[in-house]
Design a protein around this motif. Structure first.
Motif, PDB file in Angstrom:
ATOM      1  N   THR A 641     -59.939 -29.104  25.105  1.00  0.00           N
ATOM      2  CA  THR A 641     -61.301 -28.926  25.026  1.00  0.00           C
ATOM      3  C   THR A 641     -61.958 -29.423  26.146  1.00  0.00           C
ATOM      4  OG1 THR A 641     -62.020 -30.718  23.615  1.00  0.00           O
ATOM      5  CG2 THR A 641     -61.668 -28.298  22.653  1.00  0.00           C
ATOM      6  N   GLN A 642     -61.148 -30.301  26.966  1.00  0.00           N
ATOM      7  CA  GLN A 642     -61.737 -30.991  28.103  1.00  0.00           C
ATOM      8  C   GLN A 642     -60.511 -31.384  28.932  1.00  0.00           C
ATOM      9  OE1 GLN A 642     -63.302 -35.108  27.454  1.00  0.00           O
ATOM     10  NE2 GLN A 642     -62.664 -34.686  25.234  1.00  0.00           N
ATOM     11  N   SER A 643     -60.801 -31.719  30.071  1.00  0.00           N
ATOM     12  CA  SER A 643     -59.757 -32.090  31.260  1.00  0.00           C
ATOM     13  C   SER A 643     -59.444 -33.637  30.817  1.00  0.00           C
ATOM     14  CB  SER A 643     -60.365 -31.897  32.730  1.00  0.00           C
ATOM     15  OG  SER A 643     -60.405 -30.725  32.978  1.00  0.00           O
ATOM     16  N   GLY A 644     -57.860 -33.863  31.014  1.00  0.00           N
ATOM     17  CA  GLY A 644     -57.503 -35.215  30.792  1.00  0.00           C
ATOM     18  C   GLY A 644     -56.163 -35.315  30.778  1.00  0.00           C
ATOM     19  N   THR A 645     -55.639 -36.448  30.389  1.00  0.00           N
ATOM     20  CA  THR A 645     -54.088 -36.767  30.413  1.00  0.00           C
ATOM     21  C   THR A 645     -53.687 -36.514  28.745  1.00  0.00           C
ATOM     22  OG1 THR A 645     -54.120 -38.256  32.342  1.00  0.00           O
ATOM     23  CG2 THR A 645     -52.204 -38.395  30.957  1.00  0.00           C
ATOM     24  N   TYR A 646     -52.784 -35.877  28.510  1.00  0.00           N
ATOM     25  CA  TYR A 646     -52.445 -35.666  27.292  1.00  0.00           C
ATOM     26  C   TYR A 646     -50.858 -35.832  27.110  1.00  0.00           C
ATOM     27  CZ  TYR A 646     -56.750 -33.247  26.758  1.00  0.00           C
ATOM     28  OH  TYR A 646     -57.898 -32.755  26.470  1.00  0.00           O
ATOM     29  N   SER A 647     -50.461 -36.253  25.832  1.00  0.00           N
ATOM     30  CA  SER A 647     -49.077 -36.420  25.659  1.00  0.00           C
ATOM     31  C   SER A 647     -48.826 -35.947  24.016  1.00  0.00           C
ATOM     32  CB  SER A 647     -48.453 -37.938  25.941  1.00  0.00           C
ATOM     33  OG  SER A 647     -49.526 -38.845  24.952  1.00  0.00           O
ATOM     34  N   VAL A 648     -47.605 -35.693  23.783  1.00  0.00           N
ATOM     35  CA  VAL A 648     -47.190 -35.485  22.528  1.00  0.00           C
ATOM     36  C   VAL A 648     -46.021 -36.286  21.986  1.00  0.00           C
ATOM     37  CG1 VAL A 648     -45.669 -33.564  22.993  1.00  0.00           C
ATOM     38  CG2 VAL A 648     -46.739 -33.534  20.913  1.00  0.00           C
ATOM     39  N   GLU A 649     -46.255 -36.884  20.701  1.00  0.00           N
ATOM     40  CA  GLU A 649     -45.057 -37.531  20.032  1.00  0.00           C
ATOM     41  C   GLU A 649     -44.152 -36.624  19.109  1.00  0.00           C
ATOM     42  OE1 GLU A 649     -44.277 -41.812  17.974  1.00  0.00           O
ATOM     43  OE2 GLU A 649     -45.987 -40.853  17.478  1.00  0.00           O
TER      44      GLU A 649
END
Length: 758
Positions: A641-649
């Protein structure tokens, strides 16, 4: 073979007697034997049990029944004195007895009432050797309270402490046993073996009789009992004759002394008396045997009288014998002249005499003198070994004179003597054998060779004489050959593994042996097998550890080489543990503890499709924006819903997790198309078919695309200057299960819908 009759003297009621017999024969050396001891209590016996024991029971505060005491009803048919009570107890290793408190109660309403005596303690006589032995209770000290009794009384006991066991017949038939629970007496169906001994009953018959033996062996008996007996039971003492007549006569078939007993009975009771009756008028019948009837001259034999009916005198005649006559019962006669001879016996008793002549009964032959001969089982022996000489003389020798210089003993009159020799050398042996005719001498020169004993072997211990269980120690004999160990091995060295004394015997070429001193080996028990205690799960993910701890505080030896009480394990392994004690004994290894390190899943990749981020497939997911956990975002994809740095565990089926590399995503801001446009994608999730419904209420250009998770376009639909409704069905099953994205674009705006096909 003789039989003897003994009569115990009459005793007052209640007298306790132990009696036994001692027999001494007429041998030159004293031969004596004593019988077992028997016991007897004088008086009139009253009992109701059948003497068969098939069950036991217990009374007292420690018993399972919790019953206080027990009693048996005794019926006295006439007035008498109660002198003794008998109680058959029981014991074994699991059923010990305590003391019982003896009671004699009167009868009240058919049940035990008040005590007739002051109760007193008696310890049961039952033992492990005689578990059912009857306990004798002497009541004579209470004669003032227990005299002139009649009717019913109750004999029994209570138990102050512990418990007391009794023998019983189950089920009973007498119906006379009662149990006390502390508040009430109750009749029970068992028969307890309680008995009473009394004096004579007032009004009971006093038995007596006379007899007339003038017509011996016919004896006439006459009852002279008082108190009007109504029945009579005679036993004539020969094991055969009985009668129920008042005044019977009986004919005996053999001379002897017989114990004749009469029991008389009336309505009050019964009594018995016995007398010895001697029968002597049956004529004897002569008969005899001889120890041998055919033998060599000079032999003495024994004649044995076998006459019947008790002869009193014997008159023997032995033509050719010495002496020629004899009056002994069993004479010894010698014959020195060859020939055939008669023997005559005349026997006499009170009934007359009888004569038996055995013609040509004895045959005396002329026998040659003996021919001496002997052997020894082994003529080459060792110092101290026993040597037995075996007589091989022919012609019936009856005496032997041995001479054995150097031996112990060095002479003997035995037929087959045994001797030993204490010094090395060769020795001669002489035998003089004789019979009734003459003698013969045989000397065997240098017949016995005596060999020296070898040197005593020694044992060398190859280590300590105290070893641990499972270990061994080498024992070595000083002799290279000829060894025999006490455990049956015959090598020079053995491995001792068990505790005990070990010896070795060396035997030389002559068969002579010497045995070593004993070497004692002690075996210490191994310590108890230790137990491994895990301080957590033994299966963990990469980077984890588990602490394993011994249940033993010291002496630990881990299979990893560690010696601490606890170890930390960080990789897969099978771990065992042993313990060594203060004397160096090592326990058996513990059960193995399997430790498993589970690998973490691979680092997941992230792909973007518009505002939708999708992870590589795993078991579970957790999305993050920067370092912030996105609550509830646990699906394979995430719509930003917004720009940014994402990660998944991602977490696999074993519960092991790996974090993806950071992924920079730009939010497009295209959530809704302008105007009145409705776009539906259903059903979601789907088994294969997905329906697209577009309702465009404003004219424009529209693009519909279907892509998979890696961005490949599978389906495209372009509509130029379109308004109205559009419906289409996509058959996604041909592309396989998985995640797909449907994207609608128009006038610089876009809308994306996720579709899951399973």
């Amino acid at each position: 073979g003789d039989e003897y009759l003994f009569v115990l003297p009459q005793q007052p009621a209640g007298a306790w007697m132990d009696y036994w017999f001692t027999a001494i024969d007429a041998s030159d050396s004293l031969n004596m034997a004593q019988s077992d001891t028997s016991s007897y209590i004088s008086g009139n016996y009253i009992s109701y049990d059948n003497a068969q024991i098939d069950f036991v029971n217990s009374y007292g505060p420690s018993s399972l029944s919790l019953l206080n005491g027990t009693a048996v009803a005794i019926t006295l048919p006439g007035t008498t004195d109660l002198v003794t009570a008998l109680i058959r107890n029981y014991t074994d290793v699991n059923r010990p007895n305590d003391s019982m408190l003896i009671h004699v109660w009167d009868e009240v309403g058919g049940l035990p009432g008040t005590d007739l005596i002051t109760p007193f303690k008696v310890f049961p006589e039952a033992t492990l050797a005689e578990p059912n032995r009857i306990t004798r209770v002497d009541l004579r000290p209470y004669s003032s309270q227990l005299s002139n009794l009649s009717g019913n009384v109750f004999v029994g006991f209570t138990v102050p402490t512990g418990e007391v066991w009794v023998s019983q017949t189950t089920p009973g038939v007498a119906g006379r046993t009662y149990a006390d629970d502390g508040s009430i007496w109750a009749n029970i169906t068992d028969d307890y073996h309680f008995r009473a001994i009394t004096d004579t009953f007032a009004g009971a018959p006093v038995t007596d009789f006379t007899y007339n033996s003038s017509a011996d062996p016919l004896i006439a008996f006459s009852d002279i009992s008082t108190n009007s007996p109504t029945s009579w039971s005679w036993d004539f003492g020969d094991g055969i004759g009985t009668s129920t007549s008042q005044n019977p006569s009986y004919t005996y078939t053999a001379n002897g002394t017989y114990n004749v007993c009469l029991t008389t009975t009336n309505s009050v009771g019964s009594s018995t008396t016995c007398q010895l009756v001697t029968v002597s008028s049956i004529a004897t019948v002569a008969n005899f045997t001889a120890s041998s009837t055919s033998f060599c001259q000079g032999t003495c034999i024994t004649f044995a009288d076998k006459s019947t009916n008790v002869p009193l005198t014997w008159s023997w005649s032995f033509p050719g014998g010495t002496p020629a006559t004899d009056t002994a019962k069993n004479p010894i006669i010698c014959y020195t002249t060859p020939g055939t001879y008669d023997v005559t016996l005349i026997v006499t008793n009170g009934g007359g005499s009888d004569t038996l002549v055995q013609s040509a009964y004895i045959t005396v032959t002329s026998c040659p003198p003996p021919v001496a001969g002997f052997t020894a089982l082994d003529t080459s022996v060792c110092i101290g070994d026993p040597v037995t000489f075996t007589d091989k003389t022919t012609e019936s020798p009856n005496s032997w004179v041995w001479s054995m210089p150097g031996a112990t003993p060095d002479s003997s009159n035995l037929q087959n003597p045994t001797v030993t020799y204490a010094a090395t050398g060769t020795y001669s042996v002489t035998l003089i054998a004789s019979n009734t005719v003459g003698s013969d001498t045989l000397t065997k020169a240098n017949y016995i060779t005596v060999n020296a004993l070898p040197a005593t072997p020694t044992i060398t211990v190859g280590g300590s004489t105290t070893i641990c269980q499972g270990d061994s120690v080498t024992l070595t004999s000083s002799s290279p050959t000829g060894n025999m160990w006490s455990n049956g091995m015959n090598s020079q060295s053995i491995e001792a593994t068990t505790a005990g004394g070990y010896t070795v015997t060396f035997t030389d070429g002559n068969g002579c042996s010497a045995t070593s001193d004993t070497t004692t080996i002690a075996v210490n028990s191994a310590p108890a097998t230790p137990i491994i205690i895990a301080g957590g799960l033994t299966s963990f993910c990469e980077g984890g550890t588990v602490v394993l701890t011994s249940n033993t505080a010291s002496g630990n030896i881990w299979s990893t080489g560690d010696t601490t009480v606890s170890i930390t394990v960080s990789s897969s392994a099978s771990i065992t543990l042993s313990v060594i004690d203060s004397i160096g004994c090592v326990s058996a290894a513990s059960a193995a503890t399997a430790v498993t390190m589970l690998p973490n899943p691979p680092v997941p990749g992230i792909t973007a499709n518009g505002n939708v981020l999708t992870s590589d497939i795993s078991n579970t997911y957790q999305w993050y924006m920067g370092s912030t956990l996105l609550t509830g975002e646990t699906s394979v994809d995430y719509t930003i819903t917004q720009s940014g740095t994402y990660s998944v565990e991602v977490t696999d089926v074993n519960g092991c997790s790996t974090m993806s590399n950071p992924f920079s995503a730009t939010y497009t801001g295209l959530e809704d198309l302008p105007g009145k446009v409705q776009f539906k994608v259903f059903p979601v999730p789907s088994e294969g078919e997905v329906h697209l419904h577009l309702d465009a209420m404003e004219r424009g250009d529209y693009l519909i695309e279907l892509t998979n998770v890696i961005g490949e376009v599978i389906y495209t639909e372009r509509m130029k200057d379109f308004s109205g409704k559009f419906m289409h069905t996509l058959a996604l099953s041909e592309y396989g299960t998985g995640v797909y994205f449907v994207r609608l674009q128009s006038s610089g705006h876009a809308l994306t819908r996720k579709v899951i096909v399973y």
